[in-house]
Write an enzyme that holds these catalytic residues in place. Structure first.
Site, mmCIF file in Angstrom:
data_model
loop_
_atom_site.group_PDB
_atom_site.id
_atom_site.type_symbol
_atom_site.label_atom_id
_atom_site.label_comp_id
_atom_site.label_asym_id
_atom_site.label_seq_id
_atom_site.Cartn_x
_atom_site.Cartn_y
_atom_site.Cartn_z
ATOM 1 N N LYS A 12 0.862 -1.196 0.000
ATOM 2 C CA LYS A 12 0.000 0.000 0.000
ATOM 3 C C LYS A 12 0.896 1.242 0.000
ATOM 4 O O LYS A 12 2.010 1.180 -0.521
ATOM 5 C CB LYS A 12 -0.969 -0.038 1.177
ATOM 6 C CG LYS A 12 -1.722 -1.371 1.228
ATOM 7 C CD LYS A 12 -2.923 -1.361 2.111
ATOM 8 C CE LYS A 12 -3.584 -2.747 2.052
ATOM 9 N NZ LYS A 12 -4.863 -2.798 2.747
ATOM 10 N N HIS A 95 -8.331 -3.111 -6.333
ATOM 11 C CA HIS A 95 -8.311 -3.243 -4.875
ATOM 12 C C HIS A 95 -9.478 -2.445 -4.293
ATOM 13 O O HIS A 95 -9.843 -1.399 -4.828
ATOM 14 C CB HIS A 95 -6.976 -2.724 -4.325
ATOM 15 C CG HIS A 95 -6.800 -3.060 -2.872
ATOM 16 N ND1 HIS A 95 -7.393 -2.319 -1.879
ATOM 17 C CD2 HIS A 95 -6.153 -4.080 -2.251
ATOM 18 C CE1 HIS A 95 -7.097 -2.879 -0.702
ATOM 19 N NE2 HIS A 95 -6.346 -3.942 -0.911
ATOM 20 N N GLU A 166 -10.946 -10.636 -1.414
ATOM 21 C CA GLU A 166 -10.632 -9.813 -0.247
ATOM 22 C C GLU A 166 -11.925 -9.238 0.332
ATOM 23 O O GLU A 166 -12.399 -8.189 -0.120
ATOM 24 C CB GLU A 166 -9.709 -8.658 -0.640
ATOM 25 C CG GLU A 166 -8.355 -9.100 -1.147
ATOM 26 C CD GLU A 166 -7.272 -8.055 -0.858
ATOM 27 O OE1 GLU A 166 -6.250 -8.434 -0.294
ATOM 28 O OE2 GLU A 166 -7.471 -6.874 -1.175
ATOM 29 N N SER A 210 -6.312 -9.339 6.417
ATOM 30 C CA SER A 210 -5.753 -9.679 7.735
ATOM 31 C C SER A 210 -5.105 -11.063 7.778
ATOM 32 O O SER A 210 -5.117 -11.730 8.809
ATOM 33 C CB SER A 210 -6.813 -9.542 8.833
ATOM 34 O OG SER A 210 -7.253 -8.195 8.929
HETATM 35 P P1 PGA Z 1 -4.357 -6.515 5.174
HETATM 36 O O1 PGA Z 1 -4.552 -5.971 3.683
HETATM 37 O O2 PGA Z 1 -3.563 -7.796 5.062
HETATM 38 O O3 PGA Z 1 -3.605 -5.421 5.875
HETATM 39 O O4 PGA Z 1 -5.707 -6.747 5.737
HETATM 40 C C1 PGA Z 1 -4.773 -6.845 2.605
HETATM 41 C C2 PGA Z 1 -5.008 -6.046 1.352
HETATM 42 O O5 PGA Z 1 -5.670 -5.004 1.429
HETATM 43 O O6 PGA Z 1 -4.536 -6.416 0.264
#
Ligand code: PGA
Length: 250
Positions: A12, A95, A166, A210
């Site tokens: 990110k 995303h 996701e 997560s």
């Molecule tokens: P996260 O993000 O593992 O911090 O929940 C996953 C993503 O948004 O690709």
């Protein structure tokens, strides 16, 4: 089908020249002998740095977005041919943060996936329902609609994409889908792909939301979970390496 799993980190909008240096060096050193494919999807500003740091290793490079256009008057955009020049193999598209904060539609996401494929980049296409949608019993309808747009635009090339399921309520919240909840959605995505291509088993369907060092093995053991798209935990070398070590070999 047994295929090598794919673990992709999504940094990110995090990192700095100094932090990236330490993280990528630790990953390269720690993943020697890894049984899966591993990639880091980094901010565009750091592609050149990470390309250099990872050179000679098995770590793959990814971007977090790609333009649907190839070149021209599109201020702020980065094209697929530009990404290729930096050895980028994967690009996340659609995303939920881009859908939510940048108004990306199913149709736009499908176009981005198509442009990426046309230039030799594997799109990691994200789908997933919000908490309100899950609670309203609409999970299947939402992910199928998102997936249908991708299939419609990409036709027979659909077996070349990666999908990431996701659930929006699991991203960055510490609230992971259970392996069974995730498998259920992965199985229906696989079925939808199978109606469009004889090669649906070849498609990597990643789970994201997560995923961490503690819960990765349980998720990655599910039949239709072919890897992970990892946000927060991909910023810590030890955690990301632990997830890589939990992944299945071919
Ligand atoms: P996260 O993000 O593992 O911090 O929940 C996953 C993503 O948004 O690709």
């Amino acid at each position: 089908m047994n295929k090598q799993q794919l673990i992709a980190g999504n940094w990110k909008m995090n990192g700095s020249l100094e932090a990236n240096d330490a993280l990528v060096r630790a990953l390269v050193a720690g993943m020697a002998g890894a049984q899966c494919t591993a990639a880091v999807c980094v901010p565009a500003a750091y592609l050149a740095q990470v390309q250099m740091l990872k050179s000679g290793s098995a770590l793959e490079l990814g971007a977090q977005d790609v333009s649907q256009h190839v070149q021209g008057a599109y201020t702020g955009e980065v094209s697929a041919p530009m990404l290729r020049e930096f050895g980028v193999r994967y690009a996340i598209v659609g995303h939920s943060e881009r859908r939510q904060y940048h108004g990306e539609t199913d149709a736009l996401v499908a176009e981005k996936a198509k442009t990426a494929l046309a230039h030799g980049i594997t799109p990691i296409v994200c789908v997933g329902e919000t908490l309100a949608e899950r609670e309203a019993g609409r999970t299947e309808e939402v992910v199928k609609r998102q997936m249908a747009a991708i299939i419609h635009v990409n036709g027979h090339c659909i077996s070349e994409i990666c999908v990431a399921y996701e659930p929006v309520w699991a991203i960055g919240t510490g609230r992971t889908a259970t392996p069974e909840q995730a498998q259920q959605v992965h199985a229906l995505l696989r079925k939808q792909l199978a109606a469009a291509t004889p090669h649906a088993e070849r498609v990597h369907i990643l789970y994201g939301g997560s995923m961490n060092a503690a819960n990765a093995a349980g998720l990655l053991a599910q039949r239709d979970i072919d890897g992970g798209l990892v946000g927060g935990a991909s910023l810590k070398a030890a955690d990301f390496l632990q997830i890589i070590a939990s992944a299945r070999a071919a």
